[in-house]
Motif scaffolding. Structure first.
Motif, PDB file in Angstrom:
ATOM      1  N   MET A   1      -5.414   3.330  -6.962  1.00 21.17           N
ATOM      2  CA  MET A   1      -5.232   1.886  -6.788  1.00 21.17           C
ATOM      3  C   MET A   1      -6.420   1.132  -7.478  1.00 21.17           C
ATOM      4  N   ARG A   2      -7.645   1.691  -7.186  1.00 17.33           N
ATOM      5  CA  ARG A   2      -8.693   0.822  -7.778  1.00 17.33           C
ATOM      6  C   ARG A   2      -8.902   0.832  -9.285  1.00 17.33           C
ATOM      7  N   ALA A   3      -8.365   2.143  -9.862  1.00 15.74           N
ATOM      8  CA  ALA A   3      -8.249   2.308 -11.264  1.00 15.74           C
ATOM      9  C   ALA A   3      -6.990   1.585 -11.813  1.00 15.74           C
ATOM     10  N   GLY A   4      -6.365   1.133 -11.293  1.00 13.95           N
ATOM     11  CA  GLY A   4      -5.105   0.187 -11.822  1.00 13.95           C
ATOM     12  C   GLY A   4      -3.620   0.821 -11.548  1.00 13.95           C
ATOM     13  N   ALA A   5      -3.605   1.789 -10.648  1.00 20.68           N
ATOM     14  CA  ALA A   5      -2.386   2.259 -10.289  1.00 20.68           C
ATOM     15  C   ALA A   5      -1.498   1.245  -9.317  1.00 20.68           C
ATOM     16  N   ARG A   6      -0.078   1.060  -9.737  1.00 24.67           N
ATOM     17  CA  ARG A   6       0.633  -0.139  -8.789  1.00 24.67           C
ATOM     18  C   ARG A   6       1.462   0.819  -7.903  1.00 24.67           C
ATOM     19  N   GLU A   7       1.633   1.966  -8.119  1.00 24.26           N
ATOM     20  CA  GLU A   7       2.494   3.047  -7.232  1.00 24.26           C
ATOM     21  C   GLU A   7       1.881   4.398  -7.062  1.00 24.26           C
ATOM     22  N   PHE A   8       1.960   4.939  -5.916  1.00 24.54           N
ATOM     23  CA  PHE A   8       1.578   6.230  -5.997  1.00 24.54           C
ATOM     24  C   PHE A   8       2.697   7.074  -5.120  1.00 24.54           C
ATOM     25  N   LEU A   9       2.949   8.101  -5.973  1.00 25.49           N
ATOM     26  CA  LEU A   9       4.252   8.714  -5.709  1.00 25.49           C
ATOM     27  C   LEU A   9       3.919  10.207  -5.043  1.00 25.49           C
ATOM     28  N   PRO A  10       4.380  10.748  -4.176  1.00 23.10           N
ATOM     29  CA  PRO A  10       3.977  12.194  -3.903  1.00 23.10           C
ATOM     30  C   PRO A  10       4.922  13.109  -4.754  1.00 23.10           C
TER      31      PRO A  10
END
Length: 391
Positions: free
Chosen positions: A101-110
């Motif tokens: 998220m800090r690197a720019g991701a808006r969504e984290f999907l398993p």
């Protein structure tokens, strides 16, 4: 935006994973894949250039190699600031999620991605895009020109740009349209990878994302230098310029154009229509006065005279031609004036840092006054420290 208008790209070091993730996105019926590539570890990567040229609205990054994926997210986020970055990972450790998220991701999907999770992520992207379009940016263009070479237009353009960065929540672009070779990059000690040539050659592919990737950063300003070679300006597709100007107004709060003194009348006519203000710079000398009079007459014929903001540069008490005499001769009010300060100006040029960023002089303050008159935003005057009084 409808959910079936999304363009996407996939980033992974594993070709099989790229195919699988691309198929998953395509199977939703909402995403059209424009590119898939390896991790983008630097701004010079061929993989990143492919992404930028494709201009996807969403980018799905595989976290199979976490370290390279994080580096890629940072690189992509810088090059494609408008893209919606999604991450897929088998690891759901809190630290991995935070780093992504800090690197720019808006969504984290398993991983493996469940269809429901992917559809919900795409829906959130669409909702975000709709909200953003309702408050789309419409910035202002300030064009800086003089009728006589050597009047200091580049210095005015550079320092005005730097001063505008002090406005609340402002984003500022500086575009060097001087030909055959502009000096903006030299004034900012900038060795840029791209120039105006690259932007105009992009043609119909150019959008806000690609435009942003061509800009270089200096003193808080997004800078687009002029052509590197003297003969390059003759080969440029100037018909693409109106499209570039339109994109600038949707990408930045303020865009400053540094124009040549002998600009083609048709180009100047087009630029003046896009401009909120045409800042005409002259020095208090007779040849500059004569040439400025002809430039003002042209702008009147182009119906841009109401946009003219007359600026007298390098004024001094000993000037033989006063500001009042300039106003009487040109029949135009002087909008602003800058006192002559050769020492501050040459130090700024040699250091590559605009003097408005570091200098406390009346010259630096005069740019704060100009910004307030142009935008309505007051910029606090820099104060010397007690130690500065003895310098």
């Amino acid at each position: 935006m409808r959910i079936d208008e999304i363009t996407g790209a996939v980033v992974s070091s594993n070709p099989e994973s790229r195919r699988s993730l691309s198929n998953q996105l395509t199977s939703t019926g909402a995403v059209r894949i424009l590119a898939d590539c390896d991790y983008c570890l630097s701004q010079n990567d061929v993989a990143l250039r492919r992404l930028v040229e494709a201009g996807p609205k969403i980018v799905l990054v595989d976290m199979e190699d976490a370290k390279k994926a994080i580096a890629s997210l940072k690189t992509i986020q810088h090059a494609l600031p408008a893209a919606w970055l999604l991450v897929v990972s088998e690891s759901m450790e809190p630290q991995s999620i935070i780093e992504a998220m800090r690197a720019g991701a808006r969504e984290f999907l398993p991983a493996p991605i469940a269809s429901k999770n992917l559809s919900e992520a795409l829906r959130r992207y669409v909702d975000h895009s709709l909200r953003s379009s309702e408050t789309s940016l419409k910035g202002k263009i300030f064009s800086v020109i003089s009728a006589k070479g050597g009047s200091g237009t580049t210095s005015v353009a550079v320092n005005l740009s730097a001063a505008l960065t002090s406005c609340p929540d402002s984003t500022v672009a500086l575009v060097d349209l001087n030909s055959p070779i502009g000096d903006v990059a030299a004034y900012l000690n900038l060795r840029a990878q791209y120039s105006l040539s690259d932007v105009l050659e992009a043609g119909n592919r150019l959008d806000s994302v690609l435009l942003g990737s061509y800009m270089s950063q200096a003193s808080g300003i997004a800078v687009l230098p002029g052509p590197r070679e003297p003969n390059a300006a003759q080969k440029l597709d100037w018909q693409a310029l109106p499209h570039v100007l339109e994109l600038l107004t949707h990408s930045y709060n303020y865009a400053i154009l540094d124009l040549p003194s002998g600009m083609d009348p048709e180009q100047l006519d087009s630029i003046s229509h896009f401009s909120s203000a045409v800042i005409v710079v002259l020095t208090p000398e007779l040849p500059a006065l004569w040439r400025t009079d002809r430039l003002l007459r042209f702008l009147e014929k182009a119906h841009s005279n109401e946009k003219v903001r007359l600026v007298v540069n390098r004024t001094a008490k000993s000037d033989e031609i006063t500001v009042k005499e300039i106003e009487n001769a040109l029949k135009y009010p002087v909008f602003s004036q800058f006192p002559n300060n050769y020492k501050a100006s040459i130090q700024a040029i040699n250091s590559g840092i605009p003097f408005v960023c570091v200098n406390h002089s009346s010259l630096a303050h005069s740019y704060a006054v100009l910004v307030e008159r142009l935008t309505g935003h007051a910029i606090p005057r820099r104060r010397r420290s007690v130690f500065g009084l003895f310098r």
